[in-house]
Design an enzyme around this catalytic site. Structure first.
Site, PDB file in Angstrom:
ATOM      1  N   ALA A  69       0.896  -1.639   0.074  1.00 32.03           N
ATOM      2  CA  ALA A  69       0.059   0.123  -0.094  1.00 32.03           C
ATOM      3  C   ALA A  69       0.912   1.467  -0.283  1.00 32.03           C
ATOM      4  CB  ALA A  69      -1.110   0.235   0.894  1.00 32.03           C
ATOM      5  N   ASP A  70       0.277   2.032  -0.802  1.00 28.10           N
ATOM      6  CA  ASP A  70       0.862   3.393  -0.305  1.00 28.10           C
ATOM      7  C   ASP A  70      -0.066   5.061  -0.173  1.00 28.10           C
ATOM      8  OD1 ASP A  70       3.333   4.380  -1.159  1.00 28.10           O
ATOM      9  OD2 ASP A  70       1.934   6.045  -1.871  1.00 28.10           O
ATOM     10  N   THR A  71       0.428   5.606   1.130  1.00 27.67           N
ATOM     11  CA  THR A  71      -0.816   6.170   0.745  1.00 27.67           C
ATOM     12  C   THR A  71       0.103   7.895   1.218  1.00 27.67           C
ATOM     13  OG1 THR A  71      -2.137   5.073   2.754  1.00 27.67           O
ATOM     14  CG2 THR A  71      -2.119   7.252   3.411  1.00 27.67           C
TER      15      THR A  71
END
Length: 120
Positions: A69-71
């Site tokens: 994931a990347d935020t």
């Protein structure tokens, strides 16, 4: 007999670790070292980066379930990166204060055996 595949979290995020642990999912952590410098719209950036992270970790664990994931935070259509230091963090928080902004997360779960991936 059903064999459970290893679950690998491709993230150094303490929050993501906590979420998986709270769900009772046994997992290992393997942080990718991909280049996170990307020029694109913020919504495209999170998708691209989570795919890069998933691909990098899948290369090391080809028979595991990888969750990447990347935020990022977007203000006025521009992605704010990770703060360089405490002063930079204060500057970012001041810019966000009282303003509408977006927090976006991209999620990638590759299905290596099927040769495809789910990206959200």
């Amino acid at each position: 007999m059903v064999t459970q595949r290893r679950v690998i979290l491709a993230s150094a995020s303490p929050r993501r670790r906590e979420l998986l642990a709270r769900m009772g999912v046994p997992f290992e952590v393997s942080v990718s070292d991909v280049d996170e410098n990307v020029t694109a719209a913020p919504s495209d950036m999170v998708r691209l980066l989570c795919v890069r992270k998933a691909d990098a970790v899948c290369a090391r664990f080809d028979d595991a379930v990888v969750i990447a994931a990347d935020t990022l935070v977007s203000l006025d259509g521009r992605a704010l990166g990770k703060p360089a230091d405490a002063e930079d963090a204060r500057r970012m928080l001041a810019a966000l204060s009282g303003r509408t902004h977006q927090v976006m997360t991209g999620l990638c779960i590759p299905y290596t055996r099927a040769g495809r991936r789910d990206v959200r």
